[in-house]
Scaffold this motif. Structure first.
Motif, mmCIF file in Angstrom:
data_model
loop_
_atom_site.group_PDB
_atom_site.id
_atom_site.type_symbol
_atom_site.label_atom_id
_atom_site.label_comp_id
_atom_site.label_asym_id
_atom_site.label_seq_id
_atom_site.Cartn_x
_atom_site.Cartn_y
_atom_site.Cartn_z
ATOM 1 N N GLY A 52 0.757 -1.092 0.002
ATOM 2 C CA GLY A 52 -0.027 -0.179 0.000
ATOM 3 C C GLY A 52 0.699 1.162 -0.117
ATOM 4 O O GLY A 52 0.505 2.381 -0.642
ATOM 5 N N VAL A 53 1.935 1.199 0.701
ATOM 6 C CA VAL A 53 2.869 2.146 0.855
ATOM 7 C C VAL A 53 3.349 2.530 -0.609
ATOM 8 O O VAL A 53 3.568 3.723 -1.183
ATOM 9 C CB VAL A 53 3.918 2.191 1.910
ATOM 10 C CG1 VAL A 53 5.093 3.332 1.573
ATOM 11 C CG2 VAL A 53 3.155 2.329 3.227
ATOM 12 N N LEU A 54 3.699 1.533 -1.206
ATOM 13 C CA LEU A 54 4.611 1.415 -2.849
ATOM 14 C C LEU A 54 3.228 2.092 -3.629
ATOM 15 O O LEU A 54 3.685 2.857 -4.643
ATOM 16 C CB LEU A 54 4.955 0.122 -3.287
ATOM 17 C CG LEU A 54 6.290 -0.254 -2.257
ATOM 18 C CD1 LEU A 54 6.708 -1.773 -2.760
ATOM 19 C CD2 LEU A 54 7.205 0.813 -2.631
ATOM 20 N N PRO A 103 -6.839 2.293 1.079
ATOM 21 C CA PRO A 103 -7.371 1.155 1.403
ATOM 22 C C PRO A 103 -6.882 0.134 1.551
ATOM 23 O O PRO A 103 -6.815 -0.854 2.593
ATOM 24 C CB PRO A 103 -8.541 0.923 0.249
ATOM 25 C CG PRO A 103 -8.609 2.259 -0.427
ATOM 26 C CD PRO A 103 -7.156 3.033 -0.174
ATOM 27 N N VAL A 104 -5.632 -0.261 0.745
ATOM 28 C CA VAL A 104 -4.690 -1.375 0.981
ATOM 29 C C VAL A 104 -4.076 -1.198 2.309
ATOM 30 O O VAL A 104 -3.684 -2.349 2.897
ATOM 31 C CB VAL A 104 -3.744 -1.509 -0.297
ATOM 32 C CG1 VAL A 104 -2.722 -2.497 -0.149
ATOM 33 C CG2 VAL A 104 -4.342 -1.313 -1.646
ATOM 34 N N ILE A 105 -3.575 -0.091 2.658
ATOM 35 C CA ILE A 105 -2.659 0.167 4.058
ATOM 36 C C ILE A 105 -3.797 -0.508 5.075
ATOM 37 O O ILE A 105 -3.620 -1.020 6.115
ATOM 38 C CB ILE A 105 -2.271 1.461 4.193
ATOM 39 C CG1 ILE A 105 -1.188 1.717 2.986
ATOM 40 C CG2 ILE A 105 -1.678 1.846 5.543
ATOM 41 C CD1 ILE A 105 -0.770 2.960 2.880
ATOM 42 N N ILE A 117 -5.360 -6.798 9.310
ATOM 43 C CA ILE A 117 -4.811 -8.125 9.419
ATOM 44 C C ILE A 117 -3.820 -8.176 10.568
ATOM 45 O O ILE A 117 -3.965 -8.963 11.589
ATOM 46 C CB ILE A 117 -4.271 -8.538 8.157
ATOM 47 C CG1 ILE A 117 -5.318 -9.017 7.138
ATOM 48 C CG2 ILE A 117 -3.665 -9.858 8.310
ATOM 49 C CD1 ILE A 117 -4.875 -9.203 5.577
ATOM 50 N N VAL A 118 -2.930 -7.220 10.730
ATOM 51 C CA VAL A 118 -1.881 -7.055 11.492
ATOM 52 C C VAL A 118 -2.558 -6.630 13.092
ATOM 53 O O VAL A 118 -2.415 -7.577 13.864
ATOM 54 C CB VAL A 118 -0.914 -5.997 11.462
ATOM 55 C CG1 VAL A 118 -0.113 -5.852 12.571
ATOM 56 C CG2 VAL A 118 0.042 -6.237 9.927
ATOM 57 N N MET A 176 -8.740 10.887 16.156
ATOM 58 C CA MET A 176 -8.106 10.118 14.771
ATOM 59 C C MET A 176 -8.293 8.794 14.717
ATOM 60 O O MET A 176 -8.465 8.133 13.381
ATOM 61 C CB MET A 176 -6.744 10.272 14.994
ATOM 62 C CG MET A 176 -6.198 11.879 14.663
ATOM 63 S SD MET A 176 -4.638 12.248 14.962
ATOM 64 C CE MET A 176 -3.882 11.096 13.757
ATOM 65 N N VAL A 177 -8.627 7.952 15.858
ATOM 66 C CA VAL A 177 -8.614 6.202 15.643
ATOM 67 C C VAL A 177 -10.156 5.927 15.494
ATOM 68 O O VAL A 177 -10.219 4.853 15.005
ATOM 69 C CB VAL A 177 -8.047 5.944 16.811
ATOM 70 C CG1 VAL A 177 -8.047 4.355 17.003
ATOM 71 C CG2 VAL A 177 -6.288 6.356 16.947
ATOM 72 N N PHE A 178 -11.110 6.731 15.725
ATOM 73 C CA PHE A 178 -12.484 6.313 15.837
ATOM 74 C C PHE A 178 -12.977 5.966 14.481
ATOM 75 O O PHE A 178 -13.307 4.940 14.358
ATOM 76 C CB PHE A 178 -13.422 7.667 16.163
ATOM 77 C CG PHE A 178 -14.840 7.145 16.255
ATOM 78 C CD1 PHE A 178 -15.290 6.180 17.048
ATOM 79 C CD2 PHE A 178 -15.695 7.553 15.312
ATOM 80 C CE1 PHE A 178 -16.566 5.754 17.145
ATOM 81 C CE2 PHE A 178 -17.009 7.233 15.351
ATOM 82 C CZ PHE A 178 -17.495 6.324 16.131
ATOM 83 N N PRO A 179 -12.409 6.517 13.401
ATOM 84 C CA PRO A 179 -12.661 6.109 11.778
ATOM 85 C C PRO A 179 -12.134 4.590 11.711
ATOM 86 O O PRO A 179 -12.910 3.700 11.166
ATOM 87 C CB PRO A 179 -12.346 7.097 10.891
ATOM 88 C CG PRO A 179 -12.057 8.165 11.823
ATOM 89 C CD PRO A 179 -11.848 7.812 13.143
ATOM 90 N N ILE A 180 -10.861 4.487 12.047
ATOM 91 C CA ILE A 180 -10.302 3.042 12.183
ATOM 92 C C ILE A 180 -11.035 2.265 12.771
ATOM 93 O O ILE A 180 -11.336 0.932 12.159
ATOM 94 C CB ILE A 180 -8.675 3.290 12.353
ATOM 95 C CG1 ILE A 180 -8.333 4.458 11.416
ATOM 96 C CG2 ILE A 180 -8.247 1.956 12.179
ATOM 97 C CD1 ILE A 180 -6.856 4.705 11.891
#
Length: 132
Positions: free
Chosen positions: A41-43, A54-56, A62-63, A84-88
């Motif tokens: 995703g970073v690449l 979305p890939v990140i 998964i991690v 900042m973390v609530f959407p994640i």
């Protein structure tokens, strides 16, 4: 008349040890897979479009599901920066709310980037909600 006795499998400590080793190997494999997806995703991120984000997020999901250390770090970060973390966290649920999270983040970015007179998402939403 002879009845055959069903054979009962005797569980041993070695069976439990083997299961634990296999579970740890699978968990480590999934963590490595998640890290590889994050690196991918970073690449992809510099390319045009939102392809990398979305890939990140998928790699981080998964991690976080398979690493106790990453989960502890995530909780610490969440306590320090809850907005900042609530959407994640909403995306990590079993049935994630993708569209509401996307809309909320879009409104936040619009508020940060555009001056008040140039913002159009709120106007579109208000126009849409009045028709109902």
């Amino acid at each position: 008349m002879t009845f055959a006795m069903p054979s009962l499998r005797v569980y041993r400590a070695t069976d439990d040890l083997a299961r634990e080793i296999v579970a740890r190997l699978v968990r480590w494999g999934l963590v490595l897979l998640g890290l590889a997806i994050v690196a991918l995703g970073v690449l992809i991120a510099p390319l045009p479009g939102p392809g990398g984000i979305p890939v990140i997020v998928v790699g981080l999901m998964i991690v976080l599901r398979n690493s106790f250390y990453a989960r502890r770090q995530f909780v610490k970060f969440q306590r320090a920066h809850p907005k900042m973390v609530f959407p994640i966290r909403r995306l990590l649920r079993r049935e994630p709310e993708v569209l509401p999270v996307f809309w909320q983040q879009y409104l936040r970015v619009e508020r940060l980037v555009l001056p008040k007179r140039a913002r159009f998402a709120v106007k579109v939403r208000r126009r849409f909600m009045r028709r109902r």
